[in-house]
Write a protein that holds these residues in place. Sequence first.
Motif, short mmCIF file in Angstrom:
data_model
loop_
_atom_site.label_atom_id
_atom_site.label_comp_id
_atom_site.label_asym_id
_atom_site.label_seq_id
_atom_site.Cartn_x
_atom_site.Cartn_y
_atom_site.Cartn_z
N THR A 1 0.84 -1.20 0.00
CA THR A 1 0.00 0.00 0.00
C THR A 1 0.87 1.25 0.00
O THR A 1 0.62 2.19 -0.75
N LEU A 2 1.92 1.25 0.82
CA LEU A 2 2.83 2.39 0.85
C LEU A 2 3.44 2.62 -0.53
O LEU A 2 3.48 3.76 -1.02
N ARG A 3 3.90 1.55 -1.16
CA ARG A 3 4.49 1.70 -2.50
C ARG A 3 3.47 2.26 -3.48
O ARG A 3 3.80 3.11 -4.31
N ARG A 4 2.22 1.80 -3.41
CA ARG A 4 1.19 2.31 -4.32
C ARG A 4 0.90 3.79 -4.08
O ARG A 4 0.66 4.54 -5.03
N VAL A 5 0.91 4.20 -2.82
CA VAL A 5 0.70 5.63 -2.52
C VAL A 5 1.84 6.45 -3.12
O VAL A 5 1.61 7.48 -3.77
N LEU A 6 3.07 6.00 -2.92
CA LEU A 6 4.22 6.74 -3.46
C LEU A 6 4.19 6.76 -4.99
O LEU A 6 4.47 7.80 -5.61
N ASN A 7 3.84 5.64 -5.61
CA ASN A 7 3.73 5.62 -7.07
C ASN A 7 2.60 6.53 -7.55
O ASN A 7 2.72 7.17 -8.60
N GLY A 8 1.52 6.60 -6.78
CA GLY A 8 0.43 7.52 -7.12
C GLY A 8 0.88 8.97 -7.04
O GLY A 8 0.52 9.79 -7.88
N ALA A 9 1.71 9.28 -6.05
CA ALA A 9 2.24 10.64 -5.92
C ALA A 9 3.15 10.99 -7.09
O ALA A 9 3.14 12.12 -7.57
N ILE A 10 3.91 10.02 -7.55
CA ILE A 10 4.77 10.25 -8.72
C ILE A 10 3.90 10.48 -9.96
O ILE A 10 4.13 11.41 -10.73
N ALA A 11 2.89 9.64 -10.13
CA ALA A 11 2.00 9.77 -11.29
C ALA A 11 1.27 11.10 -11.30
O ALA A 11 1.04 11.68 -12.37
N GLU A 12 0.93 11.60 -10.12
CA GLU A 12 0.23 12.89 -10.02
C GLU A 12 1.19 14.08 -9.97
O GLU A 12 0.78 15.21 -9.77
N ARG A 13 2.48 13.77 -10.10
CA ARG A 13 3.54 14.79 -10.10
C ARG A 13 3.61 15.61 -8.81
O ARG A 13 3.94 16.79 -8.82
N LYS A 14 3.33 14.93 -7.71
CA LYS A 14 3.50 15.54 -6.39
C LYS A 14 4.94 15.43 -5.95
O LYS A 14 5.44 16.25 -5.20
N ILE A 15 5.61 14.35 -6.42
CA ILE A 15 7.04 14.14 -6.20
C ILE A 15 7.63 13.60 -7.50
O ILE A 15 6.91 13.05 -8.32
N GLU A 16 8.93 13.81 -7.69
CA GLU A 16 9.58 13.34 -8.93
C GLU A 16 9.91 11.87 -8.90
O GLU A 16 9.85 11.20 -9.93
N CYS A 17 10.29 11.38 -7.73
CA CYS A 17 10.66 9.98 -7.60
C CYS A 17 10.40 9.54 -6.16
O CYS A 17 10.20 10.38 -5.28
N ALA A 18 10.44 8.24 -5.95
CA ALA A 18 10.24 7.73 -4.59
C ALA A 18 11.37 8.23 -3.69
O ALA A 18 12.54 8.18 -4.09
N PRO A 19 11.05 8.74 -2.53
CA PRO A 19 12.08 9.30 -1.65
C PRO A 19 12.98 8.25 -1.00
O PRO A 19 14.05 8.56 -0.52
N VAL A 20 12.52 7.00 -1.03
CA VAL A 20 13.26 5.93 -0.38
C VAL A 20 12.92 4.62 -1.07
O VAL A 20 11.81 4.45 -1.57
N GLU A 21 13.90 3.73 -1.14
CA GLU A 21 13.65 2.40 -1.70
C GLU A 21 13.50 1.43 -0.54
O GLU A 21 14.16 1.57 0.49
N PHE A 22 12.61 0.47 -0.70
CA PHE A 22 12.44 -0.55 0.33
C PHE A 22 11.97 -1.83 -0.32
O PHE A 22 11.32 -1.82 -1.36
N ASP A 23 12.35 -2.92 0.30
CA ASP A 23 11.96 -4.23 -0.20
C ASP A 23 10.64 -4.64 0.43
O ASP A 23 10.37 -4.34 1.59
N ILE A 24 9.86 -5.35 -0.36
CA ILE A 24 8.62 -5.94 0.14
C ILE A 24 8.82 -7.45 0.08
O ILE A 24 8.97 -8.00 -1.01
N PRO A 25 8.85 -8.10 1.24
CA PRO A 25 9.01 -9.56 1.20
C PRO A 25 7.84 -10.21 0.48
O PRO A 25 6.75 -9.65 0.40
N ARG A 26 8.09 -11.40 -0.02
CA ARG A 26 7.00 -12.14 -0.67
C ARG A 26 6.00 -12.58 0.38
O ARG A 26 6.38 -12.90 1.51
#
Length: 111
Positions: free
Chosen positions: A76-101
């Motif tokens: 969900t966090l990743r989707r929110v950040l991707n949504g912010a990028i798509a809406e041009r609220k931010i240029e890129c994700a501010p942090v990278e993180f792994d999502i375990p399977r």
Amino acid sequence: MPAPTFHAFAREFLELCETDRLGINTRMNYDVHLPLYLLPALGRRRLDEITPQDITKLKKSLAKKSHNTSCEVLKTLRRVLNGAIAERKIECAPVEFDIPRRGPSTSNRVR
């Protein structure tokens, strides 16, 4: 213009979900994950100021939850950040993180 706070964009994100006609289960997950886990951890942070320490703190707060819950909250966090990028609220994700399977569901296990 500075990036919005996570809390401010979360409301916009949920409105975008309605516009995109997401499935009911996906939307229900967002309605649970945002107020219970993500907003308490990240709500006051600007989207472009989320740090690796914030992600570590979030993961620690999820440590007593099931593995699958932790995975879904991080998705969900990743989707929110991707949504912010798509809406041009931010240029890129501010942090990278792994999502375990996700682990296998109990209904799929051979007995």
